[in-house]
Design an enzyme around this catalytic site. Structure first.
Site, short mmCIF file in Angstrom:
data_model
loop_
_atom_site.label_atom_id
_atom_site.label_comp_id
_atom_site.label_asym_id
_atom_site.label_seq_id
_atom_site.Cartn_x
_atom_site.Cartn_y
_atom_site.Cartn_z
N GLU A 1 0.87 -1.16 0.00
CA GLU A 1 0.00 0.00 0.00
C GLU A 1 0.92 1.22 0.00
O GLU A 1 1.82 1.32 0.83
CB GLU A 1 -0.88 0.00 1.25
CG GLU A 1 -1.83 1.20 1.34
CD GLU A 1 -2.65 1.20 2.62
OE1 GLU A 1 -3.56 2.05 2.74
OE2 GLU A 1 -2.37 0.38 3.50
N GLU B 1 -8.64 10.35 5.60
CA GLU B 1 -8.80 9.45 6.74
C GLU B 1 -9.05 10.32 7.97
O GLU B 1 -8.27 11.22 8.27
CB GLU B 1 -7.53 8.62 6.97
CG GLU B 1 -7.32 7.53 5.96
CD GLU B 1 -6.11 6.67 6.28
OE1 GLU B 1 -6.17 5.46 6.06
OE2 GLU B 1 -5.09 7.21 6.76
#
Length: 198
Positions: free
Chosen positions: A97, A180
């Site tokens: 990621e 986020e």
């Protein structure tokens, strides 16, 4: 402490490949847990190995029209790599990621620990490396908040293949951009956003 909150996200306008959208939220509790990742998720041009990607041009202009003093959140790209071209991110097939944080408020930091710096596209980023679930996470943290970003994301992937042994045979299977949120309340507006994989 239990997490309590609410969030709404909505597209404002779409003009060919350019999108504007917003998200508004309030979250409390569970300070060290990500509550959401409201994002735009690219659906075309994926499934290519890094070595076959010539460029990933992107442009992102965003602003907090309001943000609480206790806000803990990031603004970030999230690129997912896999050995399987037909997989998606955050799955058992995920290998790497790659996050690119344009903003980090409230003292939030990427997964893992800092392993150095990276000079990419004219800026020096702090580079973090960690593990989440079964995959390795590399995060590029901007030296200062970037609210107008024009770049080629393939340069971040190329840096990792050259400097950190990420195989160029890895498939790019997902490319997201969003925020986020840990705690706090904010109204985040993306004035314009575009991305493509060439």
């Amino acid at each position: 402490m239990l997490s309590i909150g609410s969030q709404i996200s909505q597209a404002i306008a779409v003009d060919k490949d350019d999108v504007s959208w917003y998200t508004a939220y309030t979250w409390v509790g569970g300070n060290f847990k990500v509550k959401s990742y409201a994002n735009l998720d690219l659906r075309i041009g994926l499934g290519k190995v890094i070595s076959a990607i010539s460029s990933i041009p992107t442009s992102w202009s965003w602003t907090y029209t309001s943000a609480s003093s206790d806000l803990v959140a990031n603004i970030s790209y999230d690129l997912w790599l896999s050995n399987n071209s037909n997989s998606t991110g955050a799955s058992s097939s995920s290998t790497f990621e790659v996050m690119i944080w344009l903003s980090a408020r409230g003292g939030t930091y990427p997964a893992g620990s800092q392993v150095g710096t990276a000079s990419v596209n004219g800026a020096t980023w702090k580079l973090f490396k960690g593990t989440v679930s079964t995959w390795t996470v590399f995060t590029f943290l901007a030296p200062n908040e970037i609210t107008k970003f024009n770049s080629d994301l393939s340069e971040f992937l190329n840096f990792l293949t050259i400097k950190h042994n990420v195989p160029s045979s890895q498939f790019l299977v997902q490319a997201q951009a969003g925020t986020e949120v840990f705690i706090g309340n904010a109204n985040l507006t993306t004035n314009s956003y575009s991305i493509s994989v060439n």
